[in-house]
Structure formats: C-alpha cells, structure tokens
Design a protein around this motif. Structure first.
Motif, PDB file in Angstrom:
ATOM      1  N   ALA A   4       0.851  -1.186   0.000  1.00  0.00           N
ATOM      2  CA  ALA A   4       0.000   0.000   0.000  1.00  0.00           C
ATOM      3  C   ALA A   4       0.884   1.233   0.000  1.00  0.00           C
ATOM      4  CB  ALA A   4      -0.933   0.000   1.217  1.00  0.00           C
ATOM      5  N   ASP A   5       0.428   2.289  -0.655  1.00  0.00           N
ATOM      6  CA  ASP A   5       1.223   3.511  -0.700  1.00  0.00           C
ATOM      7  C   ASP A   5       0.369   4.716  -0.350  1.00  0.00           C
ATOM      8  OD1 ASP A   5       0.412   5.283  -3.131  1.00  0.00           O
ATOM      9  OD2 ASP A   5       0.467   3.258  -3.974  1.00  0.00           O
ATOM     10  N   THR A   6       1.035   5.799  -0.011  1.00  0.00           N
ATOM     11  CA  THR A   6       0.371   7.071   0.256  1.00  0.00           C
ATOM     12  C   THR A   6       0.807   8.150  -0.720  1.00  0.00           C
ATOM     13  OG1 THR A   6       2.092   7.633   1.847  1.00  0.00           O
ATOM     14  CG2 THR A   6       0.114   6.568   2.714  1.00  0.00           C
ATOM     15  N   ILE A   7       1.814   7.860  -1.564  1.00  0.00           N
ATOM     16  CA  ILE A   7       2.352   8.891  -2.449  1.00  0.00           C
ATOM     17  C   ILE A   7       1.906   8.720  -3.893  1.00  0.00           C
ATOM     18  CG2 ILE A   7       4.367   9.306  -1.000  1.00  0.00           C
ATOM     19  CD1 ILE A   7       5.985   7.564  -2.887  1.00  0.00           C
ATOM     20  N   TYR A   8       1.322   7.575  -4.258  1.00  0.00           N
ATOM     21  CA  TYR A   8       0.865   7.350  -5.622  1.00  0.00           C
ATOM     22  C   TYR A   8      -0.651   7.198  -5.695  1.00  0.00           C
ATOM     23  CZ  TYR A   8       5.764   6.505  -6.674  1.00  0.00           C
ATOM     24  OH  TYR A   8       7.125   6.633  -6.805  1.00  0.00           O
ATOM     25  N   GLY A   9      -1.333   7.636  -4.663  1.00  0.00           N
ATOM     26  CA  GLY A   9      -2.781   7.561  -4.673  1.00  0.00           C
ATOM     27  C   GLY A   9      -3.327   6.149  -4.656  1.00  0.00           C
ATOM     28  N   GLY A  10      -2.538   5.219  -4.126  1.00  0.00           N
ATOM     29  CA  GLY A  10      -2.984   3.839  -4.040  1.00  0.00           C
ATOM     30  C   GLY A  10      -2.772   3.019  -5.293  1.00  0.00           C
ATOM     31  N   PHE A  11      -2.050   3.565  -6.297  1.00  0.00           N
ATOM     32  CA  PHE A  11      -1.828   2.815  -7.541  1.00  0.00           C
ATOM     33  C   PHE A  11      -1.004   1.557  -7.323  1.00  0.00           C
ATOM     34  CE2 PHE A  11      -2.674   6.995  -9.652  1.00  0.00           C
ATOM     35  CZ  PHE A  11      -3.809   6.579 -10.329  1.00  0.00           C
ATOM     36  N   THR A  12      -0.176   1.516  -6.288  1.00  0.00           N
ATOM     37  CA  THR A  12       0.651   0.328  -6.061  1.00  0.00           C
ATOM     38  C   THR A  12       0.008  -0.651  -5.086  1.00  0.00           C
ATOM     39  OG1 THR A  12       1.910   1.254  -4.208  1.00  0.00           O
ATOM     40  CG2 THR A  12       2.686   1.775  -6.420  1.00  0.00           C
ATOM     41  N   ASP A  13      -1.202  -0.354  -4.618  1.00  0.00           N
ATOM     42  CA  ASP A  13      -1.868  -1.255  -3.676  1.00  0.00           C
ATOM     43  C   ASP A  13      -2.120  -2.611  -4.346  1.00  0.00           C
ATOM     44  OD1 ASP A  13      -1.857   0.959  -2.136  1.00  0.00           O
ATOM     45  OD2 ASP A  13      -4.027   1.135  -1.907  1.00  0.00           O
ATOM     46  N   GLN A  14      -1.856  -3.673  -3.605  1.00  0.00           N
ATOM     47  CA  GLN A  14      -2.130  -5.007  -4.131  1.00  0.00           C
ATOM     48  C   GLN A  14      -2.191  -6.016  -2.993  1.00  0.00           C
ATOM     49  OE1 GLN A  14       1.247  -6.929  -6.234  1.00  0.00           O
ATOM     50  NE2 GLN A  14       2.266  -4.929  -6.078  1.00  0.00           N
ATOM     51  N   ARG A  15      -2.925  -7.080  -3.252  1.00  0.00           N
ATOM     52  CA  ARG A  15      -3.018  -8.223  -2.342  1.00  0.00           C
ATOM     53  C   ARG A  15      -2.849  -9.486  -3.179  1.00  0.00           C
ATOM     54  NH1 ARG A  15      -5.240  -7.539   2.735  1.00  0.00           N
ATOM     55  NH2 ARG A  15      -5.867  -5.402   3.230  1.00  0.00           N
ATOM     56  N   ARG A  16      -1.821 -10.267  -2.853  1.00  0.00           N
ATOM     57  CA  ARG A  16      -1.516 -11.468  -3.630  1.00  0.00           C
ATOM     58  C   ARG A  16      -1.339 -12.650  -2.695  1.00  0.00           C
ATOM     59  NH1 ARG A  16      -2.464  -9.640  -8.871  1.00  0.00           N
ATOM     60  NH2 ARG A  16      -1.483  -7.595  -9.125  1.00  0.00           N
ATOM     61  N   ARG A  17      -1.515 -13.835  -3.269  1.00  0.00           N
ATOM     62  CA  ARG A  17      -1.256 -15.063  -2.515  1.00  0.00           C
ATOM     63  C   ARG A  17      -0.868 -16.170  -3.481  1.00  0.00           C
ATOM     64  NH1 ARG A  17      -6.370 -16.857   0.720  1.00  0.00           N
ATOM     65  NH2 ARG A  17      -6.323 -14.657   1.278  1.00  0.00           N
ATOM     66  N   ARG A  18      -0.111 -17.142  -2.984  1.00  0.00           N
ATOM     67  CA  ARG A  18       0.264 -18.302  -3.763  1.00  0.00           C
ATOM     68  C   ARG A  18       0.586 -19.442  -2.814  1.00  0.00           C
ATOM     69  NH1 ARG A  18       6.091 -16.275  -6.230  1.00  0.00           N
ATOM     70  NH2 ARG A  18       7.297 -16.370  -4.314  1.00  0.00           N
ATOM     71  N   SER A  19       0.596 -20.658  -3.340  1.00  0.00           N
ATOM     72  CA  SER A  19       0.863 -21.832  -2.514  1.00  0.00           C
ATOM     73  C   SER A  19       1.788 -22.789  -3.257  1.00  0.00           C
ATOM     74  CB  SER A  19      -0.438 -22.540  -2.120  1.00  0.00           C
ATOM     75  OG  SER A  19      -1.116 -22.995  -3.277  1.00  0.00           O
TER      76      SER A  19
END
Length: 346
Positions: free
Chosen positions: A65-80
């Motif tokens: 999560a970011d505060t300087i790009y307006g949330g453009f880099t926000d992500q949630r990922r998972r793998r197994s």
C-alpha cells in the motif's frame, strides 16, 4: 527403525518506508509452512539403508500500500506450493551414497521435478573424497511478478522459475585437532530472472534471460579445535560468476571468514569476522545507468550465552560490531551496529 517428525511455522513481516517523517509506502507478508517426514533404517547384508519421505505445504500472502501514488501500487496477492521428496542413503564399508528426488507443485507455475545424488569415500588416515550433482529451482518474487512502482517498474506474471544444475567435488582430511578441505564447484543457471529497462518508456520489468549464466570456483577451509573451550575455522572462496552481458553483478571474486566459538561450563560464546571483496553493481540513479565498483569490506559479529538451567538460556548478540557503513547494493547502506538480548527456552 521408524522415525518421524512434524512441524508448523508462521512467519509474519511488515515494513514501512519513510521520507523524513512522512510515510511513503508499506508492505506486509505472511508465510505458513507445514512439514512432515517419515524414515526407516534397515540393512541387507553389509549394506545399511535409510529411506526418508518428506512432504511440505506452504502458503504465502503479500500486501502493498502507498500514500504517495494515490494507491496505484496497492495489491493483495497469494500463492501456494506443495512438495514431496524421497531420499535413499546407503553405507557399506568406506562408501556412503545418497540419491533423492523432489516433486514441486505450484499454484502459479508449472510443476517441476529435481534430482540430487552424492557420494563420499573414506580413504583412511583421515582422508575423504566427496562429490555431488544436483538440480534446483527458484520462484520469482511477488515484486518480479506484479511490480511495484507503476511509472518505473512493471511486473511480469508470465515469468518462469529459475532452474539450476551443478555439482562439486572435494577432498578433506582430519588429523587430530586439525582439519581441512578443498572444494571445486560449478553451476549453470537457465531462465535467470533479470531486470530489463526500456530507454524509450523509462519503464523496467523482470524477464527470463534467454542465455545461461555460469558460476564456478574453489573453496578452502581450515580448522583447529584444541579443546571445547576453542574451535577455530577459516574459510576462503574464489568465485567466477558470469552472465551473457559479462560479470555477474554483486558477486565478489574473493570472500572469506574467520570464526571462533567455544563453551565453558554454563557459558557459550562465539565471534566471526567476514570479508567481502570488491564487486560490480549498477547505479540507476544516473541516466544512462552505469557500472560502479563497490569496495571490499569487513563484517564482525559476536555472541555470548549463559545457561541458567537445563531449559533456559540468557543470550546477547552484536551484529556489525565495527559499525561498518558498507553497501551491499549501491545506494543501500548496511544496517549499523545492532545489539540484541533475550531469553531462549528449549
């Protein structure tokens, strides 16, 4: 003749990046791991056998999560990932041999099978000769797959895991309080994950290199153990690591360490001094980026422990005791002198 074990672990990590007092972004991750193994020992005539079967399952989660790009880099990922390994170990007279196979199943990549074999021969009078051949794989990171900065680095979900194949041969000797070893190793890596920069768009991404890279070298080891009070070990390694574009970045040709440890009564202690030779890196703060030389440096660590009881120990540890300000990666200074203290229960 049967043995078995089971383990469960969870690792959680969080990171915040600040510029002065202003938060720029934060990342977090969690890794759960379950591992089981079962083994049995038996003999057929003069040959002793040990069969082991192991299973692993892991799940990774990643958030950004970011505060300087307006949330453009926000992500949630998972793998197994799950893996099954079978290993055979045999011993007869002066010979010890091993053979293992591992099957990995990935949620995001093609499944893979890797093999490993090794042997050791005792020649007498403390001499031994050993050799091994093996394969390995390495998954891309979440940043490699999904990127981070939308205007400068874009992820590549089509990446394949790196694959390596290599081997080593060594000769060793133990004579009383002295011991030593000389090892030659070689490894070839294909589908190496590298960064590719587009000078037109100024955007970088991760790709699998088409050509193979190579690593080979020699390791030397010497040790002296006069008593439980003192155990000395010295290491030296020469490494020739190349990729299609030239020398591998951040790979020193020369490295080594001196390690001392011991125990006396309730006390245990140890110290190490490691040397990392000069190596090349690339400075992306300049355009066009250029190769720079990172100078050689030393890293000192020390520890001490006191056993209060059979199950309880007090310990202290100093990392980077010389407070060396070296850079392992250009632009990123090594963590300064850090002191740890704690209680360990067994």
């Amino acid at each position: 003749g049967w043995t078995g074990s089971a383990s469960l672990s969870r690792l959680t990590s969080t990171n915040r990046n600040l510029l002065g007092e202003a938060e720029q972004n934060r990342t977090g991750g969690r890794r759960d791991l379950v591992a089981l193994d079962l083994g049995r020992s038996f003999a057929t005539g003069a040959l002793s056998h040990r069969l082991t079967v192991a299973a692993e399952w892991s799940r990774e989660r990643f958030t950004a999560a970011d505060t300087i790009y307006g949330g453009f880099t926000d992500q949630r990922r998972r793998r197994s990932q799950s893996a099954l390994t079978a290993e055979w170990r045999g011993e007869t007279g002066p010979l010890v041999a091993t053979l293992a196979a591992r099957r990995d199943r990935f949620s995001d990549f093609a499944d893979a099978t890797t093999l490993r074999a090794g042997a050791l021969v005792r020649l007498g009078e403390g001499w031994q000769v050993a050799g091994s051949l093996g394969e390995g794989i390495g998954q891309p990171t979440f940043f490699d797959l999904y990127g981070f900065f939308p205007g400068s680095f874009v992820g590549n979900p089509a990446l394949k895991p790196e694959r390596s194949r290599g081997g080593e041969v060594s000769i060793r000797r133990t004579a009383g309080k002295w011991r030593g070893a000389v090892t030659y190793f070689r490894q070839n890596l294909r589908d190496e994950i590298v960064e590719r920069f587009d000078p037109v768009t100024f955007v970088a991404t991760a790709v699998n290199a088409g050509a193979r890279s190579r690593r080979e070298g020699v390791e030397l080891e010497a040790g002296f153990s006069p008593s439980p009070l003192l155990n000395l070990t010295a290491f030296y390694a020469f490494l020739d690591a190349t990729e299609p574009a030239g020398r591998e970045l951040r790979r020193p040709r020369h490295s080594g360490a001196i390690v001392a440890d011991g125990a006396s009564g309730r006390w245990s202690y140890g110290a190490s001094l490691a040397y990392t030779g000069a190596r090349l890196d690339r400075d992306f703060d300049l355009f066009p980026s250029r190769l720079v030389r990172l100078s050689s440096d030393w890293l000192a660590n020390a520890r001490v422990g006191y056993r209060v009881s059979g199950a309880l120990e007090l310990f202290g540890r100093v990392a980077n005791a010389l407070d060396n300000e070296a850079q392992d990666v250009v632009g990123y200074r090594r963590e300064g002198r850090t002191i740890y203290g704690g209680i360990r229960a067994r």
